[in-house]
Design an enzyme around this catalytic site. Structure first.
Site, PDB file in Angstrom:
ATOM      1  N   GLY A  78       0.819  -1.203   0.000  1.00  0.00           N
ATOM      2  CA  GLY A  78       0.000   0.000   0.000  1.00  0.00           C
ATOM      3  C   GLY A  78       0.856   1.258   0.000  1.00  0.00           C
ATOM      4  N   TYR A  88      -6.850   3.511   2.494  1.00  0.00           N
ATOM      5  CA  TYR A  88      -6.087   4.264   1.504  1.00  0.00           C
ATOM      6  C   TYR A  88      -7.057   5.192   0.779  1.00  0.00           C
ATOM      7  CZ  TYR A  88      -2.357   1.110   2.728  1.00  0.00           C
ATOM      8  OH  TYR A  88      -1.397   0.429   3.432  1.00  0.00           O
ATOM      9  N   GLY A 124       1.952  -5.636   1.363  1.00  0.00           N
ATOM     10  CA  GLY A 124       0.803  -6.101   0.586  1.00  0.00           C
ATOM     11  C   GLY A 124       1.190  -6.621  -0.794  1.00  0.00           C
ATOM     12  N   ASP A 148       4.617  -5.597   7.198  1.00  0.00           N
ATOM     13  CA  ASP A 148       3.305  -5.268   7.772  1.00  0.00           C
ATOM     14  C   ASP A 148       3.412  -4.843   9.247  1.00  0.00           C
ATOM     15  OD1 ASP A 148       2.204  -5.892   5.343  1.00  0.00           O
ATOM     16  OD2 ASP A 148       0.797  -7.396   6.101  1.00  0.00           O
ATOM     17  N   SER A 153      -0.070  -2.387   9.410  1.00  0.00           N
ATOM     18  CA  SER A 153      -1.055  -2.640   8.358  1.00  0.00           C
ATOM     19  C   SER A 153      -0.912  -4.118   8.023  1.00  0.00           C
ATOM     20  CB  SER A 153      -0.748  -1.776   7.135  1.00  0.00           C
ATOM     21  OG  SER A 153      -1.558  -2.175   6.047  1.00  0.00           O
ATOM     22  N   TYR A 250     -25.648 -29.640 -15.134  1.00  0.00           N
ATOM     23  CA  TYR A 250     -26.514 -29.033 -16.156  1.00  0.00           C
ATOM     24  C   TYR A 250     -26.410 -29.772 -17.491  1.00  0.00           C
ATOM     25  CZ  TYR A 250     -28.140 -24.629 -14.034  1.00  0.00           C
ATOM     26  OH  TYR A 250     -28.785 -23.677 -13.290  1.00  0.00           O
TER      27      TYR A 250
HETATM   28  O1  1HA Z   1      -0.715  -5.163   4.475  1.00  0.00           O
HETATM   29  C1  1HA Z   1      -1.561  -4.371   3.799  1.00  0.00           C
HETATM   30  C2  1HA Z   1      -2.952  -4.559   3.911  1.00  0.00           C
HETATM   31  C3  1HA Z   1      -3.500  -5.528   4.754  1.00  0.00           C
HETATM   32  C4  1HA Z   1      -4.863  -5.660   4.847  1.00  0.00           C
HETATM   33  C5  1HA Z   1      -5.716  -4.843   4.103  1.00  0.00           C
HETATM   34  C6  1HA Z   1      -5.186  -3.915   3.259  1.00  0.00           C
HETATM   35  C7  1HA Z   1      -3.800  -3.754   3.160  1.00  0.00           C
HETATM   36  C8  1HA Z   1      -3.255  -2.790   2.351  1.00  0.00           C
HETATM   37  C9  1HA Z   1      -1.897  -2.616   2.288  1.00  0.00           C
HETATM   38  C10 1HA Z   1      -1.049  -3.389   3.037  1.00  0.00           C
HETATM   39  C11 1HA Z   1       0.403  -3.115   2.976  1.00  0.00           C
HETATM   40  O2  1HA Z   1       0.968  -3.138   1.915  1.00  0.00           O
HETATM   41  S1  1HA Z   1       1.272  -2.748   4.418  1.00  0.00           S
HETATM   42  C12 1HA Z   1       2.934  -2.601   3.868  1.00  0.00           C
HETATM   43  C13 1HA Z   1       3.204  -1.288   3.137  1.00  0.00           C
HETATM   44  N1  1HA Z   1       4.505  -1.282   2.527  1.00  0.00           N
HETATM   45  C14 1HA Z   1       5.638  -1.097   3.171  1.00  0.00           C
HETATM   46  O3  1HA Z   1       5.703  -0.941   4.376  1.00  0.00           O
HETATM   47  C15 1HA Z   1       6.897  -1.079   2.353  1.00  0.00           C
HETATM   48  C16 1HA Z   1       7.487   0.312   2.311  1.00  0.00           C
HETATM   49  N2  1HA Z   1       8.685   0.339   1.498  1.00  0.00           N
HETATM   50  C17 1HA Z   1       9.873  -0.157   1.909  1.00  0.00           C
HETATM   51  O4  1HA Z   1       9.997  -0.764   2.969  1.00  0.00           O
HETATM   52  C18 1HA Z   1      11.035   0.055   1.015  1.00  0.00           C
HETATM   53  O5  1HA Z   1      10.735   1.143   0.166  1.00  0.00           O
HETATM   54  C19 1HA Z   1      11.403  -1.151   0.151  1.00  0.00           C
HETATM   55  C20 1HA Z   1      11.927  -2.281   1.065  1.00  0.00           C
HETATM   56  C21 1HA Z   1      10.229  -1.666  -0.683  1.00  0.00           C
HETATM   57  C22 1HA Z   1      12.504  -0.759  -0.845  1.00  0.00           C
HETATM   58  O6  1HA Z   1      13.571  -0.184  -0.162  1.00  0.00           O
HETATM   59  P1  1HA Z   1      14.654   0.704  -0.978  1.00  0.00           P
HETATM   60  O7  1HA Z   1      15.120  -0.056  -2.168  1.00  0.00           O
HETATM   61  O8  1HA Z   1      15.654   1.170   0.021  1.00  0.00           O
HETATM   62  O9  1HA Z   1      13.819   1.948  -1.574  1.00  0.00           O
HETATM   63  P2  1HA Z   1      13.279   3.265  -0.842  1.00  0.00           P
HETATM   64  O10 1HA Z   1      14.291   4.355  -0.942  1.00  0.00           O
HETATM   65  O11 1HA Z   1      12.719   2.971   0.502  1.00  0.00           O
HETATM   66  O12 1HA Z   1      12.035   3.599  -1.787  1.00  0.00           O
HETATM   67  C23 1HA Z   1      12.182   4.197  -3.061  1.00  0.00           C
HETATM   68  C24 1HA Z   1      11.086   5.213  -3.230  1.00  0.00           C
HETATM   69  O13 1HA Z   1       9.829   4.523  -3.243  1.00  0.00           O
HETATM   70  C25 1HA Z   1      11.002   6.184  -2.067  1.00  0.00           C
HETATM   71  O14 1HA Z   1      10.514   7.398  -2.578  1.00  0.00           O
HETATM   72  P3  1HA Z   1      11.514   8.653  -2.823  1.00  0.00           P
HETATM   73  O15 1HA Z   1      12.289   8.834  -1.552  1.00  0.00           O
HETATM   74  O16 1HA Z   1      12.392   8.230  -3.983  1.00  0.00           O
HETATM   75  O17 1HA Z   1      10.616   9.797  -3.177  1.00  0.00           O
HETATM   76  C26 1HA Z   1       9.946   5.569  -1.175  1.00  0.00           C
HETATM   77  O18 1HA Z   1       9.285   6.496  -0.346  1.00  0.00           O
HETATM   78  C27 1HA Z   1       8.987   5.021  -2.228  1.00  0.00           C
HETATM   79  N3  1HA Z   1       8.184   3.892  -1.688  1.00  0.00           N
HETATM   80  C28 1HA Z   1       8.587   2.636  -1.515  1.00  0.00           C
HETATM   81  N4  1HA Z   1       7.620   1.896  -0.987  1.00  0.00           N
HETATM   82  C29 1HA Z   1       6.561   2.714  -0.832  1.00  0.00           C
HETATM   83  C30 1HA Z   1       6.934   4.005  -1.268  1.00  0.00           C
HETATM   84  N5  1HA Z   1       6.085   5.034  -1.236  1.00  0.00           N
HETATM   85  C31 1HA Z   1       4.856   4.803  -0.740  1.00  0.00           C
HETATM   86  N6  1HA Z   1       4.442   3.612  -0.287  1.00  0.00           N
HETATM   87  C32 1HA Z   1       5.263   2.537  -0.318  1.00  0.00           C
HETATM   88  N7  1HA Z   1       4.813   1.338   0.093  1.00  0.00           N
END
Ligand code: 1HA
Length: 276
Positions: A78, A88, A124, A148, A153, A250
């Site tokens: 998400g 969201y 997610g 999560d 979440s 059927y």
């Molecule tokens: O579990 C649920 C749900 C459960 C039940 C019902 C509905 C649900 C709905 C949703 C969810 C979920 O998905 S909860 C989990 C949400 N996601 C996260 O916690 C992951 C967040 N991201 C990260 O931990 C990292 O970005 C990464 C491990 C995927 C990658 O790391 P990395 O290579 O170091 O990249 P990073 O610099 O962190 O990210 C690159 C760009 O992407 C950043 O933006 P920028 O600084 O370049 O402007 C970062 O903010 C953006 N980005 C990455 N992931 C997300 C994100 N922006 C928004 N949301 C994200 N999830």
């Protein structure tokens, strides 16, 4: 493969080729995080693939890499910047968790769905790969991670409980409680990835796997998928499986007599055969 765009969207791409539909996340600069627009587009494309009788296999993949840093991702879950107090927030201002509806479409799709994971599968996004029938992962770039419990979440449905059936209780609890990174090879050894594929062959391999499945009997693939879903899906699993039993019934003379008798306003005269 000669992919043709099936429909234009903002947050995803949707293509078709020779019985295969390819739905791909297209927000690579945010690691393919989904916002409400993304999930409603996914729902629309999956529903189209569900309804299209010429489609037998669906690939859930991702565009990339990021133009900012060259990193590949499948989906990072998400979009945390779109997260409000109850879900969201979409353009209409309402708060939703509609990725769960997408999960259900994948789960109940009467065709195989293959997750094609070129990079990060997180939160997610990880749960989406779990709910797909098969997963192929990039040897060099796929990373599996459950955040999560970092962002409060949590997916208490297929993402966790079904994962535990797949990799075992201890591993599933480790994945969720520690939130570590796992490579494609580690995910393969745990039993949540079907094959580890060199990155530059990932999409072609997915297409080949799809073609192999397409050569099988469509009814068998559907019934086997629903049979394997059944024990984990409770009464809904029974409903989905039983719907197919009704469809097969059927096709019998007995069923035709039942329908005809009603339409002709007479008592049915069923063939008196109780086949064991
Ligand atoms: O579990 C649920 C749900 C459960 C039940 C019902 C509905 C649900 C709905 C949703 C969810 C979920 O998905 S909860 C989990 C949400 N996601 C996260 O916690 C992951 C967040 N991201 C990260 O931990 C990292 O970005 C990464 C491990 C995927 C990658 O790391 P990395 O290579 O170091 O990249 P990073 O610099 O962190 O990210 C690159 C760009 O992407 C950043 O933006 P920028 O600084 O370049 O402007 C970062 O903010 C953006 N980005 C990455 N992931 C997300 C994100 N922006 C928004 N949301 C994200 N999830």
């Amino acid at each position: 493969a000669n992919w043709k765009t099936a429909k234009e969207y903002e947050d995803i791409t949707y293509k078709k080729c020779n019985g295969v539909a390819r739905i791909a996340f297209n927000r690579p600069n945010v690691r393919n995080a989904f916002r409400p627009k993304t999930t409603s587009e996914l729902y629309d494309a999956f529903y189209d693939a569900h309804e299209d009788v010429n489609i037998g296999v669906v690939l859930l993949s991702a565009e990339g890499p990021s133009t900012k840093d060259g990193v590949y991702s499948f989906c990072s879950g998400g979009d945390q910047s779109a997260r409000g107090h109850q879900g969201y927030v979409g353009d209409d201002g309402y708060h939703r968790l509609n990725i769960l509806e997408v999960q259900r479409l994948i789960r109940f799709m009467p065709k195989a769905v293959i997750a094609v994971v070129p990079g990060w599968a997180v939160g997610g996004g990880h749960s989406l790969h779990v709910v797909c029938d098969l997963t192929l992962a990039s040897k060099e770039h796929a990373i599996f991670k459950q955040t999560d419990a970092d962002v409060t979440s949590f997916d208490g449905g297929y993402g966790s409980a079904y994962l535990a059936k797949m990799v075992g209780q201890k591993k599933a609890r480790e994945i969720f409680f520690l939130g570590r990174n796992y490579s494609a090879q580690e995910a393969f050894e745990m039993g949540m990835v079907n094959a580890v594929v060199p990155h530059d062959k990932l999409e072609a391999t997915a297409y080949e796997w799809a073609q192999e499945i397409l050569a099988k009997s469509p009814i068998s693939i559907k019934m086997l998928k629903f049979a394997m879903n059944l024990t984990d899906d409770g009464m809904v699993g029974q409903q989905v499986f039983a719907g197919e039993a009704t469809r097969l019934a059927y096709m019998t003379d007995e069923a035709k007599e039942g329908r005809d008798a009603f339409l002709q306003k007479r008592k049915p005269n069923f063939p008196k055969k109780w086949i064991p």
